[in-house]
Write a protein that holds these residues in place. Sequence first.
Motif, PDB file in Angstrom:
ATOM      1  N   TRP A 327      38.367  34.433  35.745  1.00  0.00           N
ATOM      2  CA  TRP A 327      38.517  33.393  36.760  1.00  0.00           C
ATOM      3  C   TRP A 327      39.600  33.809  37.760  1.00  0.00           C
ATOM      4  O   TRP A 327      40.488  34.576  37.449  1.00  0.00           O
ATOM      5  N   PHE A 328      39.447  33.285  38.962  1.00  0.00           N
ATOM      6  CA  PHE A 328      40.325  33.656  40.075  1.00  0.00           C
ATOM      7  C   PHE A 328      40.590  32.412  40.919  1.00  0.00           C
ATOM      8  O   PHE A 328      39.891  31.413  40.808  1.00  0.00           O
ATOM      9  N   TRP A 329      41.559  32.528  41.813  1.00  0.00           N
ATOM     10  CA  TRP A 329      41.751  31.452  42.787  1.00  0.00           C
ATOM     11  C   TRP A 329      42.342  32.029  44.072  1.00  0.00           C
ATOM     12  O   TRP A 329      42.924  33.102  44.089  1.00  0.00           O
ATOM     13  N   SER A 330      42.186  31.260  45.152  1.00  0.00           N
ATOM     14  CA  SER A 330      42.755  31.637  46.440  1.00  0.00           C
ATOM     15  C   SER A 330      43.096  30.372  47.212  1.00  0.00           C
ATOM     16  O   SER A 330      42.286  29.443  47.278  1.00  0.00           O
ATOM     17  N   ASP A 331      44.303  30.333  47.773  1.00  0.00           N
ATOM     18  CA  ASP A 331      44.726  29.213  48.615  1.00  0.00           C
ATOM     19  C   ASP A 331      44.805  29.686  50.056  1.00  0.00           C
ATOM     20  O   ASP A 331      45.508  30.669  50.353  1.00  0.00           O
ATOM     21  N   GLN A 332      44.086  28.998  50.950  1.00  0.00           N
ATOM     22  CA  GLN A 332      44.104  29.322  52.373  1.00  0.00           C
ATOM     23  C   GLN A 332      44.156  28.022  53.164  1.00  0.00           C
ATOM     24  O   GLN A 332      43.271  27.178  53.037  1.00  0.00           O
ATOM     25  N   PHE A 333      45.208  27.858  53.964  1.00  0.00           N
ATOM     26  CA  PHE A 333      45.459  26.607  54.671  1.00  0.00           C
ATOM     27  C   PHE A 333      45.493  25.468  53.659  1.00  0.00           C
ATOM     28  O   PHE A 333      46.211  25.565  52.662  1.00  0.00           O
ATOM     29  N   ASP A 334      44.695  24.434  53.841  1.00  0.00           N
ATOM     30  CA  ASP A 334      44.703  23.302  52.907  1.00  0.00           C
ATOM     31  C   ASP A 334      43.530  23.381  51.932  1.00  0.00           C
ATOM     32  O   ASP A 334      43.145  22.379  51.327  1.00  0.00           O
ATOM     33  N   VAL A 340      34.980  30.954  38.835  1.00  0.00           N
ATOM     34  CA  VAL A 340      34.872  31.269  37.414  1.00  0.00           C
ATOM     35  C   VAL A 340      33.620  32.112  37.212  1.00  0.00           C
ATOM     36  O   VAL A 340      32.560  31.828  37.769  1.00  0.00           O
ATOM     37  N   GLY A 341      33.767  33.184  36.449  1.00  0.00           N
ATOM     38  CA  GLY A 341      32.626  34.045  36.173  1.00  0.00           C
ATOM     39  C   GLY A 341      32.439  35.143  37.196  1.00  0.00           C
ATOM     40  O   GLY A 341      33.180  35.263  38.167  1.00  0.00           O
ATOM     41  N   ILE A 342      31.413  35.953  36.983  1.00  0.00           N
ATOM     42  CA  ILE A 342      31.042  37.067  37.858  1.00  0.00           C
ATOM     43  C   ILE A 342      29.611  36.842  38.334  1.00  0.00           C
ATOM     44  O   ILE A 342      28.696  36.706  37.523  1.00  0.00           O
ATOM     45  N   SER A 343      29.424  36.807  39.642  1.00  0.00           N
ATOM     46  CA  SER A 343      28.117  36.442  40.191  1.00  0.00           C
ATOM     47  C   SER A 343      27.178  37.628  40.386  1.00  0.00           C
ATOM     48  O   SER A 343      26.014  37.441  40.766  1.00  0.00           O
ATOM     49  N   GLY A 344      27.646  38.834  40.144  1.00  0.00           N
ATOM     50  CA  GLY A 344      26.810  40.013  40.361  1.00  0.00           C
ATOM     51  C   GLY A 344      25.501  39.957  39.591  1.00  0.00           C
ATOM     52  O   GLY A 344      25.489  39.630  38.406  1.00  0.00           O
ATOM     53  N   GLY A 345      24.407  40.237  40.291  1.00  0.00           N
ATOM     54  CA  GLY A 345      23.090  40.222  39.659  1.00  0.00           C
ATOM     55  C   GLY A 345      22.427  38.862  39.626  1.00  0.00           C
ATOM     56  O   GLY A 345      21.392  38.681  38.976  1.00  0.00           O
ATOM     57  N   TYR A 346      22.958  37.889  40.373  1.00  0.00           N
ATOM     58  CA  TYR A 346      22.350  36.555  40.354  1.00  0.00           C
ATOM     59  C   TYR A 346      20.986  36.570  41.043  1.00  0.00           C
ATOM     60  O   TYR A 346      20.742  37.351  41.962  1.00  0.00           O
ATOM     61  N   THR A 347      20.092  35.717  40.582  1.00  0.00           N
ATOM     62  CA  THR A 347      18.739  35.625  41.138  1.00  0.00           C
ATOM     63  C   THR A 347      18.511  34.307  41.876  1.00  0.00           C
ATOM     64  O   THR A 347      17.522  34.167  42.593  1.00  0.00           O
TER      65      THR A 347
END
Length: 420
Positions: A327-334, A340-347
């Motif tokens: 899992w990761f997060w990013s704060d940008q402005f407000d 959560v998870g890895i989206s690679g290979g999604y259909t």
Amino acid sequence: METQKDRACVIIGGSHAGVNVAFSLRKEGYKGSITIIDKDPVLPYHRPPLSKTYLTSDDNIEQNCIKPLESYQKENIHLKLDTEVKTVDKQKQSVTTCTGEEFSYTELILATGASPIIPNIEGIDQLNNCFTLRNANDVTSIKNYITTSERKRVVIIGGGYIGLEIAASLKKLGASIVVLERENRILARVTSEETSSYFHELHSNHGVDILTNKSVVSFTVRDEDTIVHCEDDSNFSADMIILGVGVKVNTHLANMLNLEVKNGICVNQFTETSEKNIYAIGDCSYHYNPHYETSLRLESVQNAVDQAKVAAAKICDNPFAYNSIPWFWSDQFDTKLQIVGISGGYTDKVIRKEEGNKVSIWYFKNDELLSVDAINNAKAYVIGMKCIKEKLYINKGNLKDIDLPLKPSNIIEKELSPMK
């Protein structure tokens, strides 16, 4: 006969991975000596705020420390800061610093992290106003420069998370920002078009000029202006250049030790490298994720902390295998993005847009939920984590229906049957 007290663990790298493994060792009952060696002269500190709150606040870096100095003293963890490792001898099991000091080890942990990529762009060596952001000294340099700059024109090269977080932070400090991304959209390598579009619009609404399909080919200096030249013949004037084009794994010591290295330092499910008694954790490690059945290198605090616990447990003969959902997060402005998870290979994907500027994007491989991008939507993040961990079947029709409140009873099949 070697006793517990005869053991000595040397940890190279004092960021989240290195600090957490030291304290985890003590928690597991490790009685030997523990030494953390780190190039940074500052007491180990939290890294994520560097491009966010620390960049915009007047706080000293000491206010962002991972642990207070007293904690290291209490746990008898020796900090060797402002010190660079020169060589590691695996036959002698010793580490030698650039000052000639030698440390013997019975266990060696590499938490060497990664370094910013400095692209080979014509004229870059002539610039004195070009910065990267990886440590506290980088942030201090950027803050000092932007504070004393009259026009505050900043060109950021790279539209990934770091580049965008810096853009948001410097905009708050009154800078004029241009972001140049060589791909056809920002965040192209890490997320979907919908998330890219959301953040492109967010930055544009705050006055950040994001330009895609821009490949920088050279820099020139004219009087007090730095000119950024792109492949399409467009030019941009800047008072400050910030590079955010990615990182490279610090593998110098791993190569010296002849460890197996691919996209990082290769480790098994217990964070052990190809050499007995040598471990690699955090940003530098290339590890197998059993949930996604693939090998990954992750740049996140969560991964650093999880691997630190795994390494400490193995060293103390209480082994358990790494089995974490990234899992990761990013704060940008407000805006807060939680992934959560890895989206690679999604259909397939489902997009929910709810009141209050809440957006969530759910990525599926057939019927299995792989990942969720949750924008200002902590509930989507929490539910997504549960569904991914337990491999629960989600009713996509109900998930798409924004008239149905987002809660487990509405989107998860009643029997909560694990997917096959």
